[in-house]
Enzyme design. Structure first.
Site, PDB file in Angstrom:
ATOM      1  N   SER A 263       0.894  -1.341  -0.066  1.00 14.73           N
ATOM      2  CA  SER A 263       0.098   0.043  -0.067  1.00 14.73           C
ATOM      3  C   SER A 263       0.880   1.337  -0.026  1.00 14.73           C
ATOM      4  O   SER A 263       1.678   1.415  -0.908  1.00 14.73           O
ATOM      5  CB  SER A 263      -0.877  -0.045   1.143  1.00 14.73           C
ATOM      6  N   LYS A 267       4.330   2.087  -2.375  1.00 16.97           N
ATOM      7  CA  LYS A 267       4.896   3.117  -3.116  1.00 16.97           C
ATOM      8  C   LYS A 267       6.239   3.658  -2.503  1.00 16.97           C
ATOM      9  O   LYS A 267       6.870   3.893  -3.501  1.00 16.97           O
ATOM     10  CB  LYS A 267       3.705   4.515  -2.793  1.00 16.97           C
ATOM     11  N   TRP A 354      -9.751   0.338  -6.042  1.00 18.41           N
ATOM     12  CA  TRP A 354      -9.120   1.713  -5.552  1.00 18.41           C
ATOM     13  C   TRP A 354      -7.835   2.085  -5.823  1.00 18.41           C
ATOM     14  O   TRP A 354      -7.345   2.922  -6.451  1.00 18.41           O
ATOM     15  CB  TRP A 354      -9.394   2.110  -4.056  1.00 18.41           C
ATOM     16  N   HIS A 405      -7.425  -5.517  -0.474  1.00 18.84           N
ATOM     17  CA  HIS A 405      -6.274  -4.812  -0.334  1.00 18.84           C
ATOM     18  C   HIS A 405      -5.577  -5.300   1.117  1.00 18.84           C
ATOM     19  O   HIS A 405      -5.790  -4.883   2.224  1.00 18.84           O
ATOM     20  CB  HIS A 405      -6.840  -3.384  -0.148  1.00 18.84           C
TER      21      HIS A 405
HETATM   22  C1  GTR Z   1      -5.689   4.329   1.183  1.00 17.19           C
HETATM   23  C2  GTR Z   1      -4.939   5.051   0.104  1.00 17.19           C
HETATM   24  C3  GTR Z   1      -4.187   4.362  -0.790  1.00 17.19           C
HETATM   25  C4  GTR Z   1      -3.178   3.245   0.161  1.00 17.19           C
HETATM   26  C5  GTR Z   1      -3.900   3.127   1.489  1.00 17.19           C
HETATM   27  C6  GTR Z   1      -2.778   2.579   2.503  1.00 17.19           C
HETATM   28  O1  GTR Z   1      -6.531   4.961   2.124  1.00 17.19           O
HETATM   29  O2  GTR Z   1      -5.997   6.006  -0.746  1.00 17.19           O
HETATM   30  O3  GTR Z   1      -3.325   5.175  -1.556  1.00 17.19           O
HETATM   31  O4  GTR Z   1      -1.841   3.633   0.030  1.00 17.19           O
HETATM   32  O5  GTR Z   1      -4.750   3.859   1.999  1.00 17.19           O
HETATM   33  O6  GTR Z   1      -1.545   2.824   2.276  1.00 17.19           O
HETATM   34  O7  GTR Z   1      -3.285   1.800   3.367  1.00 17.19           O
END
Ligand code: GTR
Length: 428
Positions: A263, A267, A354, A405
Site C-alpha cells: 500500500s 509506493k 481503489w 487490499h
Molecule cells: C488508502 C490510500 C491508498 C493506500 C492505502 C494505504 O486509503 O488511499 O493510496 O496507500 O490507504 O496505504 O493503506
C-alpha cells in the site's frame, strides 16, 4: 494489513467522499480518459535513448530528477550523520529458528537525534551470508510477531482498535496482531532473513507541514522548498539507511536485499528501490496511486484524491497536478523503468479497485522498453493476466490474486519464488 484494516480504510474513504460530494469515483475502464504517456526514451533535449549506457547516463538521472521535482520531493543535500548501535543479538530466538538482532539507527544533527529501530531475523541454519527481505511496518515491530522479546515501538503507529492500537501508540496487547501480514517463520524456512522497522520512526503519518520526524533535523531553508522531502521520501530514507546497515552485517548478503512494501509502503518501496540501486529486487504490493498505478487513467484513487486525503505523502508540487494528470512530465511506468535492469514484481488484488489493478499492470507493461535496452524479455501484451495466474517475463513479475487490499500468504509465496529464481536458488 488485513481485512479489518481494509474496513477501517474504507470507512475513512467513505467519510472522505461524503465530505467531497463532487468527487465521483470512476471504476469503469470505459470511462478512462484519453491519455498519452510521457516518453520514457526521449531525453529532455529531444534525443532518442537507444542504448543502456544512454539510459544510465542521460535518461535515468533526468527521470529521477522529475520524480523528485514533481512527485516525491528531494532528499536533503547533505545527508545527516547516521550511527548504528546493536542493542541486542540473540542467537537462539524464535525457539532456535532465528538469530534476532535489534539495531538502532541514530540520525543526528547538531545534538538533535531521531532513531529508527530495526528488527532483523536471520535463519540459524545457514553458513553463508543470507538474502533478506526488508519492509516497513505500520503498527510497530511488536505487531509483526507475538514473541515477547521484541521491543514495543515507541514512535507513531497507525491506529487500529482491532489491534489494540489507539492514539497512534503501540501497546503490549498489540503484540503479534499483524502477524498474518508477516509470515516470519515461513520466510526463515525458505532461507531468507527478514528485517523491518516502523514507518513512524522516520515520519509520523499525518500532515504537520513537514515539521516532525526526520524533517525536524533538516534546515529551515529546506523546509520552505515546494520540493521538500515528502513523507514517502522520509520513509524511503529509512529504507536506504537500513541498506547502509546491511552493508556492515556479515550475516547478510548485501547483494541480495529485496525491498518490499504494501500500500503506501509499496509506493515507498518502489521509490526507494528506484533511486537506490543497491536493492537487488523491488516488490510493490497493492501500491496503487502514486505507486505502481498509472496516474493518467484516473480510475479508482486519483491524484486529487490522494493529495486531498494525504497532503503530506507527496511534495507540494504534486498538488499542482490535481485533475491535471496529463500535465505531469512523468507517469508511474517511469518509476518502474528506473528499477531496470533489476527484477521488479507488482502484486495486485482483484477487489482492490481503489488501487487500479489494471493500471498497476500497465505500468509494468509500459516500462518494457527500458528493460529491453538491457536485453531483457518484456511483457508483450497489454492484457491483464488471469486471476491468480503468475506472469513472469524476463525481470518482471506480476499477479492479480483474488481478494482485497492486503498482503497475504499467496503474495508472500510468489515473492519468495521470484527471489529464489532471480537469486539462482531455484528454477521457475
Ligand atoms: C488508502 C490510500 C491508498 C493506500 C492505502 C494505504 O486509503 O488511499 O493510496 O496507500 O490507504 O496505504 O493503506
Amino acid at each position: 494489513m488485513n481485512k479489518k484494516v481494509n474496513l477501517y480504510c474504507n470507512i475513512f474513504l467513505l467519510a472522505f467522499l461524503s465530505f467531497n460530494a463532487h468527487s465521483q469515483i470512476n471504476y469503469d475502464d470505459a470511462k478512462v480518459p484519453e491519455y498519452n504517456l510521457p516518453e520514457m526514451l526521449i531525453s529532455n533535449n529531444g534525443e532518442k535513448i537507444q542504448t543502456s549506457e544512454d539510459w544510465i547516463n542521460i535518461r535515468r538521472p533526468e527521470i529521477i530528477e522529475l520524480f523528485e521535482d514533481y512527485v516525491y520531493g528531494r532528499f536533503p543535500e547533505a545527508y545527516l550523520e547516521i550511527k548504528f548501535e546493536t542493542i541486542k543479538t540473540d542467537s537462539n530466538a524464535l525457539c532456535g529458528r532465528a538469530i534476532q538482532k535489534n539495531i538502532v539507527a541514530y540520525f543526528i544533527k547538531e545534538g538533535d537525534t531521531i532513531q529508527m529501530e530495526l528488527l532483523i531475523f536471520i535463519p540459524t541454519n545457514t553458513t553463508k551470508p543470507i538474502p533478506l527481505f526488508l519492509g516497513m511496518n505500520f503498527y510497530g515491530n511488536q505487531a509483526i510477531h507475538p514473541d515477547s522479546s521484541i521491543p514495543i515501538t515507541k514512535s507513531y503507529v497507525l491506529n487500529n482498535p482491532e489491534y489494540h492500537i489507539f492514539n497512534h501508540t503501540a501497546t503490549y496487547e498489540s503484540r503479534g496482531t499483524d502477524s498474518s501480514s508477516w509470515p516470519v517463520e515461513r520466510v526463515l524456512e525458505r532461507g531468507y532473513g527478514l528485517a523491518t522497522f516502523c514507518y513512524g520512526d522516520l515520519d509520523p503519518d499525518f500532515d504537520d507541514g513537514f515539521k516532525n520526524g526526520i524533517h525536524s533535523l533538516l534546515d529551515y531553508s529546506e523546509k520552505d522548498d515546494p520540493n521538500e522531502l515528502s513523507s514517502i521520501s522520509a520513509w524511503a530514507y529509512g529504507l536506504t539507511t537500513a541498506m547502509d546497515y546491511f552493508e556492515t552485517d556479515e550475516h547478510i548478503n548485501k547483494n541480495q536485499i529485496v525491498v518490499f512494501g504494501h500500500s503506501r509502503l509499496g509506493k515507498t518501496a518502489l521509490w526507494a528501490g528506484a533511486i537506490d540501486q543497491r536493492f537487488a529486487i523491488v516488490i510493490s504490493n497493492n501500491s496503487g496511486c502514486g505507486g505502481a498505478a498509472l496516474s493518467r487513467r484516473k480510475i479508482g484513487e486519483t491524484v486529487k484524491d490522494i493529495n486531498t486525503m494525504f497532503p503530506h505523502w507527496f511534495s507540494k508540487n504534486f498538488h499542482d497536478f490535481n485533475d491535471k494528470e496529463n500535465e505531469l512530465p512523468i507517469d508511474q511506468h517511469m518509476l518502474i523503468g528506473l528499477i531496470a535492469p533489476r527484477p521488479v514484481y507488482v502484486g495486485s488484488a482483484e477487489q482492490d479497485k481503489w488501487a487500479d489493478p489494471y493500471g498497476e499492470f500497465l505500468s509494468l507493461y509500459h516500462a518494457g522498453p527500458v528493460f529491453k535496452l538491457f536485453g531483457s524479455d518484456i511483457i508483450e501484451k497489454d492484457t491483464l493476466p488471469e486471476i491468480n495466474k503468475l506472469l513472469w517475463t524476463g525481470k518482471m513479475g506480476y499477479h492479480i490474486r483474488t481478494g482485497t487490499h492486503e498482503i497475504t500468504r499467496f503474495d508472500w509465496e510468489k515473492y519468495l519464488d521470484f527471489a529464489d529464481y532471480h537469486f539462482s536458488r531455484k528454477e521457475k
